[in-house]
Design a protein around this motif. Structure first.
Motif, short mmCIF file in Angstrom:
data_model
loop_
_atom_site.label_atom_id
_atom_site.label_comp_id
_atom_site.label_asym_id
_atom_site.label_seq_id
_atom_site.Cartn_x
_atom_site.Cartn_y
_atom_site.Cartn_z
N GLU A 192 0.83 -1.20 0.00
CA GLU A 192 0.00 0.00 0.00
C GLU A 192 0.87 1.25 0.00
O GLU A 192 0.58 2.23 -0.70
CB GLU A 192 -0.92 0.01 1.23
CG GLU A 192 -1.74 1.28 1.41
CD GLU A 192 -2.72 1.54 0.29
OE1 GLU A 192 -3.11 2.72 0.11
OE2 GLU A 192 -3.11 0.58 -0.42
N TYR A 193 1.94 1.23 0.77
CA TYR A 193 2.84 2.39 0.78
C TYR A 193 3.56 2.54 -0.56
O TYR A 193 3.63 3.64 -1.12
CB TYR A 193 3.88 2.26 1.90
CG TYR A 193 4.89 3.37 1.86
CD1 TYR A 193 4.60 4.63 2.38
CD2 TYR A 193 6.13 3.19 1.24
CE1 TYR A 193 5.51 5.67 2.31
CE2 TYR A 193 7.05 4.21 1.17
CZ TYR A 193 6.74 5.45 1.70
OH TYR A 193 7.63 6.49 1.60
N ILE A 194 4.07 1.44 -1.09
CA ILE A 194 4.82 1.50 -2.34
C ILE A 194 3.94 1.98 -3.49
O ILE A 194 4.37 2.80 -4.32
CB ILE A 194 5.43 0.11 -2.65
CG1 ILE A 194 6.53 -0.20 -1.64
CG2 ILE A 194 5.97 0.06 -4.08
CD1 ILE A 194 7.08 -1.61 -1.75
N ASP A 195 2.70 1.53 -3.53
CA ASP A 195 1.79 1.93 -4.60
C ASP A 195 1.43 3.41 -4.54
O ASP A 195 1.02 4.00 -5.55
CB ASP A 195 0.50 1.10 -4.54
CG ASP A 195 0.72 -0.35 -4.95
OD1 ASP A 195 1.77 -0.65 -5.54
OD2 ASP A 195 -0.16 -1.19 -4.65
N ASN A 196 1.55 4.01 -3.36
CA ASN A 196 1.13 5.40 -3.19
C ASN A 196 2.24 6.25 -2.56
O ASN A 196 1.97 7.22 -1.86
CB ASN A 196 -0.12 5.47 -2.30
CG ASN A 196 -1.28 4.68 -2.87
OD1 ASN A 196 -1.98 5.14 -3.75
ND2 ASN A 196 -1.46 3.47 -2.37
N LYS A 197 3.48 5.89 -2.83
CA LYS A 197 4.63 6.51 -2.17
C LYS A 197 4.66 8.02 -2.36
O LYS A 197 4.88 8.78 -1.40
CB LYS A 197 5.93 5.89 -2.69
CG LYS A 197 7.19 6.35 -1.98
CD LYS A 197 8.40 5.57 -2.49
CE LYS A 197 9.67 5.96 -1.74
NZ LYS A 197 10.06 7.36 -2.00
N ASP A 198 4.45 8.49 -3.57
CA ASP A 198 4.50 9.93 -3.82
C ASP A 198 3.39 10.68 -3.10
O ASP A 198 3.58 11.81 -2.63
CB ASP A 198 4.43 10.20 -5.33
CG ASP A 198 5.65 9.69 -6.08
OD1 ASP A 198 6.70 9.52 -5.42
OD2 ASP A 198 5.55 9.45 -7.29
N GLU A 199 2.24 10.05 -3.03
CA GLU A 199 1.08 10.68 -2.39
C GLU A 199 1.23 10.68 -0.87
O GLU A 199 0.95 11.68 -0.21
CB GLU A 199 -0.19 9.93 -2.78
CG GLU A 199 -1.47 10.60 -2.31
CD GLU A 199 -2.69 9.84 -2.81
OE1 GLU A 199 -3.70 10.50 -3.10
OE2 GLU A 199 -2.63 8.60 -2.91
N TYR A 200 1.68 9.57 -0.31
CA TYR A 200 1.76 9.44 1.15
C TYR A 200 2.93 10.20 1.76
O TYR A 200 2.84 10.69 2.89
CB TYR A 200 1.85 7.96 1.53
CG TYR A 200 0.57 7.19 1.36
CD1 TYR A 200 -0.66 7.83 1.31
CD2 TYR A 200 0.57 5.80 1.27
CE1 TYR A 200 -1.84 7.14 1.16
CE2 TYR A 200 -0.61 5.08 1.12
CZ TYR A 200 -1.81 5.75 1.07
OH TYR A 200 -2.98 5.05 0.92
N GLY A 201 4.04 10.29 1.04
CA GLY A 201 5.18 11.03 1.57
C GLY A 201 5.71 10.43 2.87
O GLY A 201 5.75 9.21 3.05
N LYS A 202 6.09 11.33 3.80
CA LYS A 202 6.65 10.89 5.07
C LYS A 202 5.58 10.17 5.88
O LYS A 202 4.55 10.75 6.24
CB LYS A 202 7.20 12.09 5.84
CG LYS A 202 7.94 11.71 7.12
CD LYS A 202 8.49 12.93 7.83
CE LYS A 202 9.66 13.52 7.07
NZ LYS A 202 10.35 14.58 7.87
N THR A 203 5.83 8.88 6.19
CA THR A 203 4.80 8.02 6.76
C THR A 203 5.24 7.44 8.10
O THR A 203 6.34 6.90 8.24
CB THR A 203 4.44 6.88 5.79
OG1 THR A 203 3.91 7.45 4.59
CG2 THR A 203 3.42 5.94 6.40
N LEU A 204 4.34 7.54 9.07
CA LEU A 204 4.55 6.98 10.40
C LEU A 204 3.62 5.79 10.57
O LEU A 204 2.41 5.89 10.33
CB LEU A 204 4.25 8.04 11.46
CG LEU A 204 4.53 7.71 12.92
CD1 LEU A 204 6.01 7.41 13.12
CD2 LEU A 204 4.09 8.86 13.81
N ILE A 205 4.18 4.64 10.97
CA ILE A 205 3.39 3.42 11.11
C ILE A 205 3.32 3.01 12.58
O ILE A 205 4.33 2.93 13.26
CB ILE A 205 4.01 2.27 10.29
CG1 ILE A 205 4.01 2.62 8.79
CG2 ILE A 205 3.27 0.96 10.53
CD1 ILE A 205 4.63 1.56 7.91
N PHE A 206 2.10 2.76 13.04
CA PHE A 206 1.90 2.26 14.40
C PHE A 206 1.72 0.75 14.32
O PHE A 206 0.73 0.26 13.78
CB PHE A 206 0.70 2.93 15.04
CG PHE A 206 0.94 4.39 15.35
CD1 PHE A 206 1.57 4.76 16.52
CD2 PHE A 206 0.57 5.36 14.44
CE1 PHE A 206 1.82 6.10 16.79
CE2 PHE A 206 0.82 6.69 14.71
CZ PHE A 206 1.45 7.07 15.89
#
Length: 654
Positions: A282-296
């Motif tokens: 999910e992150y890889i498919d939307n990497k440009d859109e999601y940008g800096k991502t924090l995962i819990f």
């Protein structure tokens, strides 16, 4: 200091030498100015009002800073009351953080005492306590200690009630009556994220408690428009992982109460390859859109596994895990963790995975996206997790915030807190009602149980199947929560959803009108009469009461536990003096099972052609999938029932 609080529930807070205060947001300054004008400038001996700031707007810090400056600094006394341990801890941490010379320049230290089931009883209160932070139940049980050991010596008291919509409950009222009786000067401020209607024509108990009405209010929309908060964009992804097969009802209650997933289930979730790859993809498919991502993450194992998968896919990621806990059981950030967080802040990392650390206290303003890969039953924890991405552009953050929830199949055994439920009524995420995945998360357990019964060949559901399918689809439901008490005296939140159908919509509307009238006047005869009706142990008087509104006059809806539902609604009225929020199922007409069956019947589809047509409808209609809890068996059973009605109508005519 921390060990002292652990054992004696008392901390002597030293005022830190910080003369240059930080710049507050406009709404916080406005709120503090409104408090000055309403309380300090007028010098009212009796005052009770509300501060309404949305979730993420900094209610706690605003109130704490104001009372430190205007009361603790002046050697006056403060009581802070909340109903949950998390809120108590949050208040203490804010007091500790803001004990600075910029706010307190006339004192070098002050005493802060914690009263709760975990930290100490009211019997430990001492005369020289300056700031008491207490659970309402513990303080209520030890009210005589407060009176004899503290109130008789202090004639000016300022009270803050967190989550003030609960302040009409008996425990809060008794505490306030006690302080009012003993203090010459008594002022109260309630904090809430929910705007209350306290107009002249709605004088209920809430208006009676906060007689000076709303002192200051700002909406979530306003904070977003000012760029202080980011525009939240919700996304819900099903993992299709069944994690509840071996969870008993008793275990489910413990999970819901303690917000702790059992180790064996946490381990299963953490190591599930399908689920983990779904998160990473999910992150890889939307990497440009999601940008800096924090995962819990769910656990330390989960954090390590996810980090390995991200590295294998070429993503710059790291994980931080707790190295022990502080006095409130929260993760302590080690030096190595601090270095990783620093790299994330400086954009040397794209993804940071954490376990029980980055919910608060660490400032990473330009976080664009939060992945919620662990469920929670805690409103506070959900607020903290979501809040990591809600920093707006004016606050050094981003314009949009992506909140991505990964939802496992718990068979609706546990009332998990969701971002949608957290912000219902605050006027920002209403679009979630039209989001199929989001609606499924709000879809009550009772509706899912209905499909399960129909799909179970051992259960006779003939009477239910006779009803026209669209009439079994709710128009919407009342959604709210109630505070309940366990046998040991501890409290928990019960999530309530009361389904509304075509045949009972008018009845519910009449009921709400009657209850509003009953509770519009404090201690009115109507409310007392209602209390007597609902005290009937055999529910006979309740059935008669409901029948007067037209309930039970038609069976054109699924069987529901109406008595328990209405009892919950009455409890909501007793606390809030208003009807619970109603969520409309706006896309109801898309659930056209009769139309699908009619087309199969008219076109004489059978075998592979029938399957191909139904599969196509299922794949193209995300609302159907959401409504049937993504279980195709329920969908197929519903179509087969409608086909049988068309083919053999006489079977359903009796």
């Amino acid at each position: 200091m921390k060990s002292a609080l652990k054992k004696k529930n008392l901390v002597v807070l030293k005022v830190k030498d910080v003369k240059r205060d930080k710049e507050l947001y406009l709404h916080q300054r406005e709120a503090m100015m409104a408090l000055d004008q309403s309380i300090i400038d007028k010098e009212n001996n009796r005052f009770a009002g509300l501060i309404v700031l949305p979730t993420g707007g900094g209610k706690t810090e605003t109130a704490v800073r104001w009372v430190l400056k205007n009361f603790i600094n002046q050697h006056k006394k403060v009581i802070w009351i909340a109903h949950r341990r998390e809120l108590i801890e949050q208040a203490f941490e804010s007091v500790e953080k803001n004990a600075i010379t910029a706010l307190i320049d006339k004192r070098k230290h002050f005493n802060c005492r914690i009263i709760s089931g975990e930290h100490g009883s009211a019997s430990t209160i001492e005369r020289n306590d300056d700031f008491i932070i207490a659970s309402k139940d513990s303080l209520y049980r030890g009210l005589h200690h407060l009176e004899e050991k503290w109130l008789k010596y202090h004639k000016e008291v300022f009270l803050i009630i967190d989550e003030a919509h609960r302040a009409t409950a008996k425990t809060y009222r008794k505490i306030m009556e006690s302080i009012d009786k003993n203090a010459k000067k008594f002022q109260v401020i309630g904090l809430t994220a929910t705007p209350f209607r306290t107009a002249q024509y709605e004088k209920g108990l809430l208006k009676k408690v906060f007689k000076n009405d709303i002192v200051y209010q700002v909406s979530l929309r306003t904070l977003i428009s000012r760029g202080i908060l980011a525009q939240p964009i919700l996304k819900t992804l099903q993992t299709y992982i069944n994690v509840a097969e071996d969870v008993s009802e008793e275990e489910a209650q413990l999970i819901e109460k303690n917000d702790t997933i059992p180790p064996d289930i946490a381990n299963f979730i953490s190591k599930n390859k399908v689920r983990n790859n779904r998160i990473v993809q999910e992150y890889i498919d939307n990497k440009d859109e999601y940008g800096k991502t924090l995962i819990f993450a769910v656990s330390q194992t989960h954090a390590v596994v996810l980090n390995t998968l991200f590295h294998e896919r070429g993503i710059r990621s790291e994980y931080v895990i707790s190295n022990g806990t502080d006095l409130f059981g929260k993760g302590i950030i080690s030096d190595s963790n601090k270095e990783k967080i620093k790299r994330f802040k400086e954009n040397a990392l794209d993804v940071l995975i954490n376990v029980n650390i980055l919910t608060e206290g660490t400032d990473i303003p330009d976080t664009q996206t939060v992945f919620l890969t662990r469920p929670t039953t805690s409103e506070i924890l959900m607020t903290q997790m979501v809040g990591r991405a809600l920093r707006g552009e004016q606050a050094g953050g981003t314009k949009n915030a992506y909140i991505v929830s990964f939802v496992d199949d718990w068979q609706n055994k546990i009332a998990w807190i969701t971002p949608e439920k957290l912000y219902v009524g605050q006027g920002v995420w209403q679009d979630c009602e039209n989001n199929p995945a989001s609606f499924r998360r709000l879809l009550p357990l009772k509706q899912i149980e209905q499909f399960a019964k129909i799909a179970d060949d051992t259960i006779d559901t003939t009477e239910l199947e006779k009803i026209e399918f669209i009439k079994t689809v709710p128009l919407g439901f009342y959604s709210f929560s109630l505070e309940k008490t366990n046998e040991d005296g501890s409290t928990f939140n019960k999530s309530c959803e009361v389904l509304v159908y075509e045949n009972n919509k008018t009845s519910f509307e009449k009921l709400m009108d009657k209850l509003t009238a009953y509770y519009s006047i404090p201690d009115a005869k109507g409310a007392k009469k209602l209390a007597k009706i609902f005290a009937d142990a055999e529910d006979l008087s309740v059935i008669s009461f409901l029948a007067s509104f037209g309930f039970y006059s038609s069976n054109d809806s699924p069987t529901i536990n109406l008595i328990d539902d209405v009892k919950d609604i009455v409890s909501h009225f007793e606390i809030n003096r208003t009807a619970p929020p109603y969520i409309e199922f706006k896309e109801r007409e898309q659930i056209d099972i009769r139309g699908i069956a009619q087309k199969v019947y008219d076109m004489e589809l059978g075998g592979k052609k029938k399957k191909a047509y139904i599969d196509d409808v299922w794949e193209r209609n995300s609302f159907l999938q959401a409504y049937f809890n993504h279980k195709k068996l329920y969908f197929r059973k519903a179509i087969d029932t409608e086909l049988l009605k068309l083919e053999e109508p006489e079977l359903y005519s009796a």
